[in-house]
Design a protein around this motif. Structure first.
Motif, PDB file in Angstrom:
ATOM      1  N   LYS A  15     -19.705  20.990  26.054  1.00 58.39           N
ATOM      2  CA  LYS A  15     -20.446  19.870  26.622  1.00 58.39           C
ATOM      3  C   LYS A  15     -21.940  20.163  26.597  1.00 58.39           C
ATOM      4  O   LYS A  15     -22.387  21.246  26.979  1.00 58.39           O
ATOM      5  CB  LYS A  15     -19.958  19.606  28.041  1.00 58.39           C
ATOM      6  CG  LYS A  15     -20.264  18.227  28.573  1.00 58.39           C
ATOM      7  CD  LYS A  15     -19.528  17.980  29.873  1.00 58.39           C
ATOM      8  CE  LYS A  15     -18.026  17.929  29.678  1.00 58.39           C
ATOM      9  NZ  LYS A  15     -17.297  17.625  30.929  1.00 58.39           N
ATOM     10  N   GLY A  16     -22.711  19.203  26.126  1.00 55.14           N
ATOM     11  CA  GLY A  16     -24.149  19.373  26.030  1.00 55.14           C
ATOM     12  C   GLY A  16     -24.600  19.999  24.720  1.00 55.14           C
ATOM     13  O   GLY A  16     -25.794  19.986  24.399  1.00 55.14           O
ATOM     14  N   ARG A  17     -23.650  20.536  23.953  1.00 57.13           N
ATOM     15  CA  ARG A  17     -23.994  21.139  22.656  1.00 57.13           C
ATOM     16  C   ARG A  17     -23.353  20.391  21.492  1.00 57.13           C
ATOM     17  O   ARG A  17     -23.967  20.269  20.426  1.00 57.13           O
ATOM     18  CB  ARG A  17     -23.542  22.602  22.620  1.00 57.13           C
ATOM     19  CG  ARG A  17     -24.161  23.481  23.667  1.00 57.13           C
ATOM     20  CD  ARG A  17     -23.800  24.954  23.459  1.00 57.13           C
ATOM     21  NE  ARG A  17     -22.370  25.208  23.530  1.00 57.13           N
ATOM     22  CZ  ARG A  17     -21.657  25.750  22.548  1.00 57.13           C
ATOM     23  NH1 ARG A  17     -22.239  26.093  21.416  1.00 57.13           N
ATOM     24  NH2 ARG A  17     -20.357  25.970  22.704  1.00 57.13           N
ATOM     25  N   PHE A  18     -22.136  19.910  21.680  1.00 59.69           N
ATOM     26  CA  PHE A  18     -21.404  19.197  20.636  1.00 59.69           C
ATOM     27  C   PHE A  18     -21.320  17.711  20.993  1.00 59.69           C
ATOM     28  O   PHE A  18     -21.221  17.351  22.164  1.00 59.69           O
ATOM     29  CB  PHE A  18     -19.983  19.732  20.490  1.00 59.69           C
ATOM     30  CG  PHE A  18     -19.852  21.137  19.968  1.00 59.69           C
ATOM     31  CD1 PHE A  18     -20.954  21.959  19.817  1.00 59.69           C
ATOM     32  CD2 PHE A  18     -18.613  21.644  19.620  1.00 59.69           C
ATOM     33  CE1 PHE A  18     -20.834  23.250  19.328  1.00 59.69           C
ATOM     34  CE2 PHE A  18     -18.452  22.928  19.147  1.00 59.69           C
ATOM     35  CZ  PHE A  18     -19.581  23.735  19.005  1.00 59.69           C
ATOM     36  N   THR A  19     -21.306  16.882  19.961  1.00 60.02           N
ATOM     37  CA  THR A  19     -21.157  15.439  20.170  1.00 60.02           C
ATOM     38  C   THR A  19     -20.216  14.864  19.131  1.00 60.02           C
ATOM     39  O   THR A  19     -20.435  15.039  17.919  1.00 60.02           O
ATOM     40  CB  THR A  19     -22.510  14.721  20.069  1.00 60.02           C
ATOM     41  OG1 THR A  19     -23.421  15.284  21.007  1.00 60.02           O
ATOM     42  CG2 THR A  19     -22.346  13.232  20.350  1.00 60.02           C
ATOM     43  N   ILE A  20     -19.190  14.163  19.591  1.00 64.54           N
ATOM     44  CA  ILE A  20     -18.270  13.488  18.690  1.00 64.54           C
ATOM     45  C   ILE A  20     -18.707  12.039  18.526  1.00 64.54           C
ATOM     46  O   ILE A  20     -19.189  11.413  19.472  1.00 64.54           O
ATOM     47  CB  ILE A  20     -16.817  13.568  19.210  1.00 64.54           C
ATOM     48  CG1 ILE A  20     -15.836  13.058  18.148  1.00 64.54           C
ATOM     49  CG2 ILE A  20     -16.651  12.802  20.519  1.00 64.54           C
ATOM     50  CD1 ILE A  20     -14.372  13.302  18.517  1.00 64.54           C
ATOM     51  N   SER A  21     -18.553  11.524  17.316  1.00 70.46           N
ATOM     52  CA  SER A  21     -18.880  10.125  17.052  1.00 70.46           C
ATOM     53  C   SER A  21     -17.990   9.633  15.918  1.00 70.46           C
ATOM     54  O   SER A  21     -17.314  10.426  15.266  1.00 70.46           O
ATOM     55  CB  SER A  21     -20.358   9.964  16.681  1.00 70.46           C
ATOM     56  OG  SER A  21     -20.663  10.674  15.493  1.00 70.46           O
ATOM     57  N   ARG A  22     -17.983   8.314  15.715  1.00 71.43           N
ATOM     58  CA  ARG A  22     -17.181   7.769  14.624  1.00 71.43           C
ATOM     59  C   ARG A  22     -17.906   6.610  13.977  1.00 71.43           C
ATOM     60  O   ARG A  22     -18.693   5.907  14.626  1.00 71.43           O
ATOM     61  CB  ARG A  22     -15.804   7.330  15.133  1.00 71.43           C
ATOM     62  CG  ARG A  22     -15.803   6.148  16.080  1.00 71.43           C
ATOM     63  CD  ARG A  22     -14.453   5.962  16.766  1.00 71.43           C
ATOM     64  NE  ARG A  22     -13.349   5.751  15.826  1.00 71.43           N
ATOM     65  CZ  ARG A  22     -12.075   5.842  16.158  1.00 71.43           C
ATOM     66  NH1 ARG A  22     -11.717   6.161  17.392  1.00 71.43           N
ATOM     67  NH2 ARG A  22     -11.120   5.616  15.263  1.00 71.43           N
ATOM     68  N   ASP A  23     -17.635   6.439  12.693  1.00 71.89           N
ATOM     69  CA  ASP A  23     -18.161   5.304  11.937  1.00 71.89           C
ATOM     70  C   ASP A  23     -16.947   4.611  11.340  1.00 71.89           C
ATOM     71  O   ASP A  23     -16.394   5.061  10.323  1.00 71.89           O
ATOM     72  CB  ASP A  23     -19.118   5.793  10.847  1.00 71.89           C
ATOM     73  CG  ASP A  23     -19.760   4.645  10.084  1.00 71.89           C
ATOM     74  OD1 ASP A  23     -19.229   3.504  10.135  1.00 71.89           O
ATOM     75  OD2 ASP A  23     -20.785   4.879   9.423  1.00 71.89           O
ATOM     76  N   ASN A  24     -16.523   3.529  11.978  1.00 72.93           N
ATOM     77  CA  ASN A  24     -15.309   2.850  11.530  1.00 72.93           C
ATOM     78  C   ASN A  24     -15.480   2.165  10.176  1.00 72.93           C
ATOM     79  O   ASN A  24     -14.501   1.910   9.486  1.00 72.93           O
ATOM     80  CB  ASN A  24     -14.854   1.844  12.586  1.00 72.93           C
ATOM     81  CG  ASN A  24     -14.309   2.522  13.825  1.00 72.93           C
ATOM     82  OD1 ASN A  24     -13.791   3.640  13.762  1.00 72.93           O
ATOM     83  ND2 ASN A  24     -14.421   1.849  14.963  1.00 72.93           N
ATOM     84  N   THR A  25     -16.712   1.884   9.797  1.00 70.32           N
ATOM     85  CA  THR A  25     -16.927   1.270   8.473  1.00 70.32           C
ATOM     86  C   THR A  25     -16.631   2.270   7.367  1.00 70.32           C
ATOM     87  O   THR A  25     -16.351   1.886   6.230  1.00 70.32           O
ATOM     88  CB  THR A  25     -18.355   0.747   8.332  1.00 70.32           C
ATOM     89  OG1 THR A  25     -19.259   1.860   8.363  1.00 70.32           O
ATOM     90  CG2 THR A  25     -18.702  -0.229   9.446  1.00 70.32           C
TER      91      THR A  25
ATOM     92  N   ASN B 253     -14.445   4.943   8.060  1.00 65.59           N
ATOM     93  CA  ASN B 253     -13.227   5.653   8.481  1.00 65.59           C
ATOM     94  C   ASN B 253     -13.493   7.149   8.626  1.00 65.59           C
ATOM     95  O   ASN B 253     -12.696   7.984   8.165  1.00 65.59           O
ATOM     96  CB  ASN B 253     -12.087   5.413   7.477  1.00 65.59           C
ATOM     97  CG  ASN B 253     -11.520   4.018   7.591  1.00 65.59           C
ATOM     98  OD1 ASN B 253     -11.599   3.382   8.647  1.00 65.59           O
ATOM     99  ND2 ASN B 253     -10.962   3.508   6.509  1.00 65.59           N
ATOM    100  N   THR B 254     -14.596   7.473   9.251  1.00 65.71           N
ATOM    101  CA  THR B 254     -15.018   8.867   9.370  1.00 65.71           C
ATOM    102  C   THR B 254     -15.378   9.199  10.813  1.00 65.71           C
ATOM    103  O   THR B 254     -16.001   8.390  11.506  1.00 65.71           O
ATOM    104  CB  THR B 254     -16.211   9.150   8.455  1.00 65.71           C
ATOM    105  OG1 THR B 254     -15.839   8.869   7.101  1.00 65.71           O
ATOM    106  CG2 THR B 254     -16.642  10.606   8.551  1.00 65.71           C
ATOM    107  N   VAL B 255     -14.978  10.393  11.222  1.00 66.62           N
ATOM    108  CA  VAL B 255     -15.320  10.922  12.536  1.00 66.62           C
ATOM    109  C   VAL B 255     -16.199  12.158  12.331  1.00 66.62           C
ATOM    110  O   VAL B 255     -15.975  12.930  11.399  1.00 66.62           O
ATOM    111  CB  VAL B 255     -14.063  11.301  13.332  1.00 66.62           C
ATOM    112  CG1 VAL B 255     -14.431  11.894  14.686  1.00 66.62           C
ATOM    113  CG2 VAL B 255     -13.180  10.086  13.519  1.00 66.62           C
ATOM    114  N   TYR B 256     -17.175  12.310  13.196  1.00 63.49           N
ATOM    115  CA  TYR B 256     -18.120  13.419  13.067  1.00 63.49           C
ATOM    116  C   TYR B 256     -18.088  14.305  14.308  1.00 63.49           C
ATOM    117  O   TYR B 256     -17.762  13.852  15.409  1.00 63.49           O
ATOM    118  CB  TYR B 256     -19.536  12.878  12.880  1.00 63.49           C
ATOM    119  CG  TYR B 256     -19.690  11.952  11.714  1.00 63.49           C
ATOM    120  CD1 TYR B 256     -19.672  10.571  11.888  1.00 63.49           C
ATOM    121  CD2 TYR B 256     -19.850  12.456  10.420  1.00 63.49           C
ATOM    122  CE1 TYR B 256     -19.803   9.711  10.819  1.00 63.49           C
ATOM    123  CE2 TYR B 256     -19.979  11.599   9.341  1.00 63.49           C
ATOM    124  CZ  TYR B 256     -19.956  10.224   9.538  1.00 63.49           C
ATOM    125  OH  TYR B 256     -20.079   9.383   8.463  1.00 63.49           O
TER     126      TYR B 256
END
Length: 127
Positions: free
Chosen positions: A68-78, A80-83
């Motif tokens: 927490k505070g160092r890693f960030t999850i995100s997604r781009d549904n256009t 179909n990718t998660v980061y």
């Protein structure tokens, strides 16, 4: 069937950053990938697989206390990718990182509920 392919791992010095990507393809039960909960897990040698972060279809996120505070999850549904953006990396972050897809709408922090898994990408943080 759903296929997940991770990329972006590598060797980095402590304090550095990496961004992992997980490209998803396929579908199941008539649902699109954007409706899945997506998660990142990691497994270091000799240790059990542990939860890192997850993101729901509604973009709600949850991160393990250790990142927490160092890693960030995100997604781009256009795409179909998660980061997974990883900053301020530490040697203890060294592990194989796995992407996973969960058909439920609830964020789970254990591995068992996840239905599909990628092959993993190695992250090594040197001191």
């Amino acid at each position: 069937q759903v296929q997940l392919v991770e990329s972006g791992g590598g060797l980095v010095q402590a304090g550095g950053s990496l961004r992992l990507s997980c490209a998803a393809s396929g579908r199941t039960s008539g649902r699109t990938l954007s409706t899945y909960t997506m998660g990142w897990f990691r497994q270091a040698p000799g240790k059990e697989r542990e939860f890192v972060a997850a993101i729901s279809w509604a973009n709600r996120t949850y991160h393990a206390d250790s990142v927490k505070g160092r890693f960030t999850i995100s997604r781009d549904n256009t795409k179909n990718t998660v980061y997974l953006q990883m900053n301020s990396l530490k040697p203890e972050d060294t592990a194989v990182y796995y992407c996973a897809a969960d058909l439920s709408i609830v964020i789970h922090t254990t591995a068992n509920p996840y239905d599909y898994w990628g092959q993993g990408t190695q992250v090594t943080v040197s001191s």
